[in-house]
Write an enzyme that holds these catalytic residues in place. Structure first.
Site, PDB file in Angstrom:
ATOM      1  N   HIS A   1      -2.977   4.783  -4.137  1.00  0.00           N
ATOM      2  CA  HIS A   1      -2.726   6.223  -4.280  1.00  0.00           C
ATOM      3  C   HIS A   1      -4.014   7.023  -4.216  1.00  0.00           C
ATOM      4  CE1 HIS A   1      -3.421   4.983  -8.561  1.00  0.00           C
ATOM      5  NE2 HIS A   1      -4.037   6.140  -8.642  1.00  0.00           N
TER       6      HIS A   1
ATOM      7  N   GLU B   1     -10.723   3.491  -8.269  1.00  0.00           N
ATOM      8  CA  GLU B   1      -9.977   2.614  -9.168  1.00  0.00           C
ATOM      9  C   GLU B   1      -9.539   1.392  -8.367  1.00  0.00           C
ATOM     10  OE1 GLU B   1      -6.211   4.342 -10.383  1.00  0.00           O
ATOM     11  OE2 GLU B   1      -5.980   2.954 -12.061  1.00  0.00           O
TER      12      GLU B   1
ATOM     13  N   HIS C   1      -9.590  10.713  -8.063  1.00  0.00           N
ATOM     14  CA  HIS C   1      -9.964   9.338  -7.716  1.00  0.00           C
ATOM     15  C   HIS C   1      -9.058   8.800  -6.619  1.00  0.00           C
ATOM     16  CE1 HIS C   1      -6.854   8.435 -10.883  1.00  0.00           C
ATOM     17  NE2 HIS C   1      -6.569   7.417 -10.096  1.00  0.00           N
TER      18      HIS C   1
END
Lengths: 133, 133
Positions: free
Chosen positions: A7, A129, A79
């Site tokens: 994502h 991440e 992020h």
């Protein structure tokens, strides 16, 4: 090592405004809001055919995205998240190459899977991440 | 209306450093650099299973990403790109809803397809590119 882009997370000052824009103007499939008190955010998922956009709004007084929105009041990309098959091997590899992992011990992410974050100063100013696939 | 996330573009101060990191540390499939003088960037594509990351380094004196890197010297996410089936219909819809499109007449993008950019102040502080699929 890295696999799918899981994502892109966009911090927004007003979740409903952003969600309405994606639903009505951009014609995307938009989830209901999900409050995640343990992560300090309320999130709405935009489901695209190949990945997801996660809209994040601060929740509570110690939201981890509050500082970002103070610096970027209009919002912005907070992020990006890549999937990895073995998060422990990923952490070892990154550390061995001299890059900083913010949490060397994976923590439980918003999808119920172990995640780590890498230091943005070591990754082209981008908060990355990694999530166990 | 919007379809696939075509790519995430990350502006970087040093293309080779960023590319090496993606290739060696993150184990991704990384293209050779491609100079795009008409777009004022040199780019390297990171091919993920479901989408691409595009690393952008300024090229020439009037690079459109030079200002971004002055503000963000370490680099950062510069824009995200969604595919649309009909870019003219997309522009009309966005304008009709009162949001600003930076170039109402689509221009030729880095992939040889028509693109428009939407005003980041109208889209949660995020520069969004739409590309004809």
């Amino acid at each position: 090592m890295i696999g799918r882009l899981n994502h892109v997370a966009i911090a927004v000052p007003d979740l409903q405004t952003a969600a309405d824009q994606y639903r009505h103007t951009l014609g995307a499939e938009v989830s209901d809001p999900l409050t995640l008190p343990e992560h300090g955010v309320t999130t709405i998922f935009i489901k695209l055919p190949n990945t997801s956009i996660e809209l994040l709004e601060p929740l509570g007084e110690n939201s981890p995205i509050a500082g970002f929105l103070t610096k970027n009041p209009a919002g912005g990309v907070h992020h990006i998240c890549y999937e990895v098959e073995d998060i422990h091997a990923a952490v070892e590899r990154i550390a061995a190459d001299g890059y900083r992992v913010l949490n060397r011990t994976p923590k439980m992410g918003a999808h119920g899977k172990p995640v780590v974050f890498m230091h943005p100063k070591d990754f082209s100013g981008t908060l990355v991440e990694l999530e166990q696939a």
